[in-house]
Scaffold this motif. Structure first.
Motif, mmCIF file in Angstrom:
data_model
loop_
_atom_site.group_PDB
_atom_site.id
_atom_site.type_symbol
_atom_site.label_atom_id
_atom_site.label_comp_id
_atom_site.label_asym_id
_atom_site.label_seq_id
_atom_site.Cartn_x
_atom_site.Cartn_y
_atom_site.Cartn_z
ATOM 1 N N ASN A 1 -1.514 12.987 -1.761
ATOM 2 C CA ASN A 1 -1.366 13.885 -0.620
ATOM 3 C C ASN A 1 -0.612 15.110 -1.134
ATOM 4 O OD1 ASN A 1 -0.061 15.225 1.599
ATOM 5 N ND2 ASN A 1 -0.495 13.455 2.890
ATOM 6 N N TYR B 1 -6.266 5.373 -4.468
ATOM 7 C CA TYR B 1 -5.185 6.119 -3.829
ATOM 8 C C TYR B 1 -5.176 7.531 -4.387
ATOM 9 C CZ TYR B 1 -3.577 1.596 -2.164
ATOM 10 O OH TYR B 1 -3.503 0.373 -1.551
ATOM 11 N N GLN C 1 0.602 4.527 -2.592
ATOM 12 C CA GLN C 1 0.426 5.914 -2.156
ATOM 13 C C GLN C 1 1.555 6.787 -2.679
ATOM 14 O OE1 GLN C 1 -2.331 7.195 -0.493
ATOM 15 N NE2 GLN C 1 -1.323 9.074 -1.228
ATOM 16 N N ASP D 1 1.287 10.105 -4.930
ATOM 17 C CA ASP D 1 1.913 11.367 -4.518
ATOM 18 C C ASP D 1 2.895 11.878 -5.568
ATOM 19 O OD1 ASP D 1 0.483 11.120 -2.174
ATOM 20 O OD2 ASP D 1 2.183 10.379 -0.997
ATOM 21 N N ARG E 1 0.828 -1.211 0.000
ATOM 22 C CA ARG E 1 0.000 0.000 0.000
ATOM 23 C C ARG E 1 0.864 1.264 0.000
ATOM 24 N NH1 ARG E 1 -5.340 -0.582 1.202
ATOM 25 N NH2 ARG E 1 -5.395 1.522 2.089
#
Length: 561
Positions: free
Chosen positions: A516, A513, A457, A461, A453
């Motif tokens: 961020n 996902y 991510q 990003d 995971r």
């Protein structure tokens, strides 16, 4: 109404998987994996003292038949269905994985006189020992202004058909002369099951320089490469080329008896594994990119237009979904890169701690790396441990890790390698878009999205894009089954088109996902530095990687008996 099923047979690097699928809704009824008894042959030939040179990667073709013999009966037995309900079989394969065969389709390595000849075996996709031939193909194509070169980003690869076949001719002309054909392994398995010598337009288009309207490169081009290759197409690439979704043939009585299926079952034209993963992920529309994430990472992008972009591994009309242009790019080491570090670079104390917590070393490193922020490691890497496939297309490039200090920890390096893989993907996406091909949606599939995971991510990003994940964990096998259902056709209870079949048999997960933004800002800065290293080491500004390789090869030659 009697249920109908299709079988997808997915040939990977280390094993083959067979998946039984309900074609009405894509439910995966049963699966079975057979590991190749001989694995990847990259050190010495089986049962011999023949040592292989660097960059070789071979396989034993009977391992592929073992998958059929063991895994197909296994899924039928475990499911308990009536074999008459299986209407189609689809086959996907790593590519370019090739083998020389005689006039009966028997691999030359099966013959006693050639058992100790490396060139008689299968050359696996990651066999990179034909780089010299690939370089000469590229130089000749540029000099002659060959039209095909632009479809492959300006470079062909040492992994592909022509380079590998030419290496056979250069180093083992007896094998080349004895070969009635040089075949993609996908086409060879189809030949075994059906006795039909059909070549896949997918394999031919992406890996053998074939074009839907222009055909293969001209005899003049092959003659310019090497006079001995003038008739290469006519003598080594015989066989009708058929498009994806077509029926290559029907299961013979002999193989039906071995597998426990009905004679006459439709067998689809073979397909490259990553391309099957696109269909298995539900990607059948322009603008969708599928990232098939396993030992390597393949990027499959669909578009309604053809544009030639630097370093892209190929654009083929109907190459993934009929009616669209399929673009291929890729990174030749992703899962393999992380695996290398865990196997070769992790100290014992990390393995002890992982065992104490009852988790794998990968999972333990992921846990520690998750606690780090972007940029906190002080490290940056180039993800070229197995060369570069896109956009530089150079198998002679190698890995690079910058920023190590006496305070560097294993989890720092692990996270850095995850980030390097994501930077490599961002470079590929930007290359597509700068050339005018839009990437509207990212869908991930394969083993890595399921297991890591943190990696997913980081990819979100670094790219600044939402990443969706295919619902199936076996998308390549599912995609192969989809093609099997289409090969059967509506008259047998299957489907008329890939789009129709995929809409019924695939889905993506609700969870995705999302980037961020705080992390993305830092990664934008790190990506600028990645690009500087990419250009410096990848475009000849600093040729140390190739110099080191030349010295290594020279010393290995001196050390060999």
């Amino acid at each position: 109404m009697t249920k109908k099923y299709a079988i997808g047979i997915d040939y990977g690097t280390e094993s083959g998987r067979v998946l039984l699928v309900d074609i009405e809704n894509g439910e995966e009824i049963a699966a079975h994996v057979t590991r190749y008894p001989h694995g990847v042959i990259d050190e010495r030939l089986p049962n011999s003292d023949i040592v292989l040179e660097p960059d070789w990667a071979l396989q034993q073709p009977d391992d592929y038949l073992a998958v059929l013999r063991h895994s197909v009966p296994a899924v039928l037995q475990s499911s308990g269905i009536d074999p008459k309900q299986v209407i189609g079989i689809g086959i996907d394969f790593t590519a370019c994985t090739v083998l020389p065969v005689d006039e009966k389709g028997e691999p030359l390595c099966f013959q006693e006189e050639f058992r100790n000849e490396p060139h008689a075996y299968v050359k696996l996709w990651k066999h990179h020992a034909a780089q010299e031939e690939a370089n000469r193909i590229n130089e000749t194509a540029e000099r002659l202004e060959a039209s095909f070169l632009s479809r492959y980003g300006g470079k062909t690869s040492s992994e592909w058909m022509v380079a590998k076949a030419w290496q056979i001719l250069n180093e083992a002309p007896v094998i080349y002369d004895r070969a009635d054909r040089i075949m993609e392994a996908a086409d060879w398995v189809v030949l075994q099951l059906t006795s039909s010598s059909i070549r896949s337009s997918c394999c031919a288009g992406y890996k053998a320089l074939w074009h839907k309207t222009e055909g293969y490169p001209s005899k003049d081009f092959f003659q310019a490469l090497d006079p001995r290759l003038e008739n290469f197409v006519e003598t080594k690439l015989q066989g009708e080329i058929c498009t994806l979704g077509s029926k290559a043939g029907e299961l013979t009585a002999e193989w039906a008896a071995l597998l426990g299926l009905e004679p006459g079952t439709a067998v689809a034209v073979g397909i490259i594994d990553a391309h099957a993963g696109a269909a298995g992920s539900g990607a059948v529309h322009a603008g969708q990119m599928v990232m098939a994430m396993g030992t390597s990472l393949c990027h499959m992008l669909l578009s309604d237009k053809e544009i030639h972009a630097e370093g892209i591994c190929g654009v083929v009309e109907d190459g993934i979904v009929p009616g669209l242009f399929g673009y291929e790019a890729g990174q030749p080491a992703v899962g393999d890169l992380f695996g290398w570090f865990v196997e070769q670079g992790v100290p014992d104390y990390v393995k002890v701690e992982a065992a104490r917590e009852g988790i794998s070393v990968h999972a333990y490193l992921e846990k520690l790396a998750r606690e780090l922020k972007p940029g906190q490691t002080g490290l940056l890497a180039l993800d070229w441990w197995n060369g570069n496939r896109s956009v530089l297309v150079d198998a002679d490039l190698s890995g690079l890790l910058v920023g190590m200090t006496l305070q560097t920890k294993p989890q720092d390096i692990y996270r850095c390698l995850l980030e390097a893989a994501a930077f490599g993907t961002r470079k590929i996406i930007e290359t597509f878009e700068q050339a005018g091909v839009k990437v509207n949606e990212l869908i991930a599939c394969g083993g890595l999205p399921e297991r890591n995971r943190l990696l997913m991510q980081i990819f979100a990003d670094v790219t600044g894009r939402e990443i969706k994940v295919a619902d199936s964990t076996q998308t390549t096998a599912l995609g192969a089954a989809i093609f099997g259902a289409v090969a059967a056709g509506a008259e047998r209870g299957g489907y008329e088109s890939i789009v129709e079949a995929a809409s019924r048999m695939t889905r993506v997960r609700q969870e995705s996902y999302k980037p961020n933004l705080e992390h993305s800002y830092v990664y934008d800065e790190l990506y600028m530095e990645y690009n500087r290293l990419h250009e410096l080491f990848g475009r000849g500004g600093f040729d140390v990687m190739k110099a080191l390789k030349r010295i290594q090869l020279k010393q290995e030659e001196l050390a060999s008996p």
